[in-house]
Scaffold this active site. Structure first.
Site, short mmCIF file in Angstrom:
data_model
loop_
_atom_site.label_atom_id
_atom_site.label_comp_id
_atom_site.label_asym_id
_atom_site.label_seq_id
_atom_site.Cartn_x
_atom_site.Cartn_y
_atom_site.Cartn_z
CD GLU A 53 -2.80 -0.76 2.60
OE1 GLU A 53 -3.02 0.41 3.00
OE2 GLU A 53 -3.21 -1.76 3.20
CG ASP A 64 -5.23 5.92 9.21
OD1 ASP A 64 -4.97 4.70 9.21
OD2 ASP A 64 -5.43 6.57 8.18
#
Length: 267
Positions: A53, A64
């Site tokens: 990624e 996140d």
């Protein structure tokens, strides 16, 4: 249209043939700086990362936790953004045939223009894209842009997702499905939501796509446990945290190596 044989599909097929699970690595271009993020990406691929990624740092990464939030802030301060992430992608593409995916929130895609974003990403060598805040309901129109250039769209699912929701996610996704291990944000943890196994089972009944587990994979033990439940694992915060704490590239790659070996050896 996305062909039947893609780098992502071929990778999972090859791993399955070998009786192995996938390790999905993660880099944030611009963190700790542009050159260091390239070295991390190259190092992860050399260590055995199966898919990588490449994040686009964002000012409000709602999925996140603290580690990636801080890394995003640093990356943005270092000039990180769509252009830098595409630059890294373009640099890595001639070096590997492993799948490279962009990981971004919806806002940068819309700000750039979905069709232009998709064309530039595909031209740089992207095999797929992960957009945590893209829902299946919003996917049909936006998805056309990525499907038109042959990119897979990876959706997130959670242990709290209902069977009906998992069915919608399965119907919209391609490449693989990213199952988050907890009802929360990214970050290191010692265990997973007790509903994880049943949610993965429901996804497997809904579609034939591989499932990878992320959010909380931080040790060989958690990597092995997660990989045993699915077709692979994603690890991000735990590797970046070592760089954030100033422990350097070599220890971060050594830690990633231990996670890779654990994932590959899971049964």
């Amino acid at each position: 249209m996305i062909p039947d044989s893609t780098r992502i599909a071929d990778t999972f097929r090859d791993l399955r043939t070998r009786g192995s699970k996938a390790y999905v690595g993660y880099v944030m271009p611009g963190f700790p700086d542009e050159a260091a993020s390239r070295k991390l990406a190259e190092g992860l691929l050399k260590e055995g990362t199966d898919l990588l990624e490449i994040a686009i740092p964002f000012s409000d990464p709602i999925a996140d936790g603290v580690t990636i939030q801080r890394c995003s802030e640093i990356a943005l301060a270092n000039g990180g953004g769509t252009a830098m992430s595409l630059r890294l992608l373009k640099t890595l593409r001639p070096l590997t045939q492993k799948p490279l995916l962009l990981m971004t929130y919806l806002n940068p895609v819309l700000a750039h223009g979905a069709e232009a974003f998709a064309r530039e990403a595909a031209k740089a060598g992207a095999d797929g894209i992960i957009i945590p805040d893209l829902t299946p309901e919003e996917a049909p129109e936006l998805g056309k842009a990525f499907k038109a250039v042959g990119m897979d769209i990876v959706f997130l699912a959670a242990p709290t997702s209902t069977p009906a929701r998992l069915q919608k996610i399965a119907s919209a996704a391609s490449g693989f499905i990213y199952m988050v291990s907890v009802a929360g944000v990214t970050g290191e943890r010692s265990g997973f939501d007790p509903r994880l196994s049943s949610a993965i089972g429901a996804l497997k009944r809904a579609c034939a796509l591989p499932v990878v587990v992320g959010f909380g994979v931080s040790s060989p033990e958690t990597a092995r446990l997660a990989a045993a439940k699915a077709e692979g694992v994603v690890a991000a915060s735990t590797v970046l945290k070592m760089l954030l704490e100033g422990r350097g590239l070599a220890p971060a790659l050594a830690h990633a190596r231990s996670l890779i070996h654990a994932a590959h050896g899971a049964r």
